[in-house]
Scaffold this motif. Structure first.
Motif, short mmCIF file in Angstrom:
data_model
loop_
_atom_site.label_atom_id
_atom_site.label_comp_id
_atom_site.label_asym_id
_atom_site.label_seq_id
_atom_site.Cartn_x
_atom_site.Cartn_y
_atom_site.Cartn_z
N LEU A 77 -10.14 -66.12 -120.85
CA LEU A 77 -10.23 -66.91 -122.07
C LEU A 77 -9.31 -68.12 -121.91
CD1 LEU A 77 -9.81 -65.51 -125.71
CD2 LEU A 77 -9.23 -67.82 -125.04
N VAL A 78 -9.90 -69.31 -121.91
CA VAL A 78 -9.12 -70.53 -121.71
C VAL A 78 -8.93 -71.25 -123.05
CG1 VAL A 78 -9.03 -72.79 -120.59
CG2 VAL A 78 -9.93 -70.81 -119.35
N ALA A 79 -7.66 -71.38 -123.46
CA ALA A 79 -7.30 -72.13 -124.66
C ALA A 79 -6.62 -73.42 -124.23
CB ALA A 79 -6.35 -71.30 -125.54
N GLY A 80 -7.22 -74.54 -124.57
CA GLY A 80 -6.73 -75.83 -124.10
C GLY A 80 -5.49 -76.31 -124.82
N GLY A 81 -5.03 -77.48 -124.40
CA GLY A 81 -3.86 -78.10 -125.01
C GLY A 81 -4.22 -78.83 -126.29
N ASN A 82 -3.39 -79.78 -126.67
CA ASN A 82 -3.57 -80.45 -127.96
C ASN A 82 -4.53 -81.64 -127.91
OD1 ASN A 82 -1.78 -82.15 -126.47
ND2 ASN A 82 -1.07 -83.06 -128.38
N ALA A 83 -5.02 -81.99 -126.71
CA ALA A 83 -5.87 -83.17 -126.59
C ALA A 83 -7.17 -82.83 -125.86
CB ALA A 83 -5.12 -84.27 -125.83
N GLY A 84 -8.15 -83.75 -125.98
CA GLY A 84 -9.41 -83.61 -125.25
C GLY A 84 -10.34 -82.59 -125.87
N ASN A 85 -11.21 -82.04 -125.04
CA ASN A 85 -12.11 -80.96 -125.44
C ASN A 85 -12.50 -80.18 -124.18
OD1 ASN A 85 -14.39 -82.28 -124.21
ND2 ASN A 85 -14.66 -83.51 -126.07
N ARG A 86 -13.40 -79.23 -124.33
CA ARG A 86 -13.69 -78.32 -123.23
C ARG A 86 -14.32 -79.02 -122.03
NH1 ARG A 86 -17.19 -77.59 -127.38
NH2 ARG A 86 -19.45 -77.49 -127.03
N ALA A 87 -14.98 -80.14 -122.26
CA ALA A 87 -15.60 -80.86 -121.14
C ALA A 87 -14.56 -81.31 -120.12
CB ALA A 87 -16.39 -82.06 -121.65
#
Length: 266
Positions: A77-87
Motif C-alpha cells: 500500500l503506497v501512501a504518497g507525500g503532500n504533493a502531486g498525485n499517483r501518476a
C-alpha cells in the motif's frame, strides 16, 4: 525620532500579526499541495483504476498494479507525500510489481481528481479505505509511506498492524518539519494538523525500515534517524548518500526497492 518609534513598532507588530493570521487561516494550502488533475487509466501492464470508499462516503480513485511472475504473495500500500498525485509514482509501482509485489497506489481526497479537501483526519479515513481494499485478497500487506505519507501509514499501523512498514523520508512530526521550511514562524503554535510520527511509531511493533537521503533539505536526515530511534519494534535504516527529498532514487533506486522486498520476505 521618539514620536515615530512607537508608531513604527506598532506598524511592525500589526504586519507580523497579519502575516501570522493569514498563515494560520490558509495553512492547509501550504501543507497540502495536490495535483488535482484527473488521472487517466494507469500506463502499467495489467494495472487498473479501482474505487475506494471512505467511512465518510467519499469515492476515491486509485491504481491497482498486479505483481509480475513469480509472485511473492504480498501487497504494498503506497501512501504518497503532500504533493502531486499517483501518476507521479507510477515508476515506483512498476519497479515493485516487477519484483513480484502487488501495489495499490492511492490518492488522498483532493488529489488526482478525487473529491474532498485534505486534512489529517481525512487522510486517516482515506488510507483505511485503501487498506480495506487490499485486505480482501488475504495477502499480507506492507505499508509504504512517503514523507507525509509516512505519518499517514504509521497512524494506520497502530490500529491495523501490517506485515511490514517502510517509512521513506519521515519527519518526527509536522511541526518539526514545518519549522525547517518556515523558520520565521511559530509553526508549533499554529498547526491544526500534527502528524506525530515518532510518537506513534513507538506504539508499532512490526518490522520497520526507515529510508532517507543524506542531502534532504525538506526533511533533514536527523529527523528520519530520530523516527527510527523511536520505533517500538525491530527497525532497520537505509541511508542513501547524497540523495535529496524528491530524487529519482526514491522511485526506482535499488536501495529503496530492495528495502521493500526484504520487508515482504520477512
Amino acid at each position: 525620532m521618539d514620536v515615530w518609534a512607537p508608531r513604527a513598532a506598532l506598524a511592525l507588530t500589526l504586519v507580523v500579526a497579519l502575516v501570522i493570521g493569514l498563515v494560520w487561516l490558509f495553512q492547509r494550502r501550504l501543507i497540502y499541495l495536490p495535483d488535482r488533475t484527473p488521472v487517466p487509466d494507469p500506463p502499467l501492464p495489467g494495472a487498473r483504476t479501482v474505487e475506494l470508499t471512505t467511512a465518510d462516503g467519499l469515492r476515491l480513485a486509485a491504481w491497482f498494479v498486479p505483481a509480475a511472475e513469480p509472485r511473492r504473495g504480498v501487497s504494498v500500500l503506497v501512501a504518497g507525500g503532500n504533493a502531486g498525485n499517483r501518476a507521479h509514482r507510477a515508476p515506483l509501482a512498476r519497479a515493485l510489481a516487477a519484483r513480484g509485489l502487488s501495489v495499490l497506489l492511492m490518492d488522498y481526497r483532493g488529489y488526482g481528481g478525487n473529491p474532498g479537501t485534505p486534512t489529517e483526519a481525512g487522510l486517516a479515513l482515506d488510507v483505511r479505505a485503501a487498506r480495506d481494499y487490499l485486505a480482501r485478497s488475504g495477502e499480507p500487506i506492507v505499508y509504504f509511506g512517503e514523507s507525509l505519507g509516512a505519518a499517514v501509514v504509521t497512524e494506520l499501523a497502530v490500529e491495523h498492524p501490517p506485515a511490514g512498514l517502510l517509512l521513506r523520508s519521515p519527519f518526527t512530526d509536522l511541526a518539526a518539519a514545518g519549522q525547517v521550511n518556515y523558520p520565521f514562524l511559530p509553526v508549533g503554535l499554529l498547526l491544526w494538523d500534527r502528524f506525530p510520527v515518532a510518537e506513534r511509531l513507538a506504539e508499532v511493533r512490526v518490522p520497520t525500515t526507515v529510508v532517507y537521503g543524506t542531502a534532504d533539505t525538506t526533511v533533514p536526515p536527523e529527523q528520519s534517524r530520530a523516527v527510527a530511534q523511536a520505533a517500538g519494534g525491530p527497525v532497520r535504516t537505509v541511508e542513501i548518500p547524497g540523495a535529496g527529498h524528491n530524487d529519482p532514487v526514491f522511485l526506482t533506486g535499488e536501495e529503496l526497492i530492495d528495502a521493500v522486498v526484504k520487508l515482504a520476505e520477512r
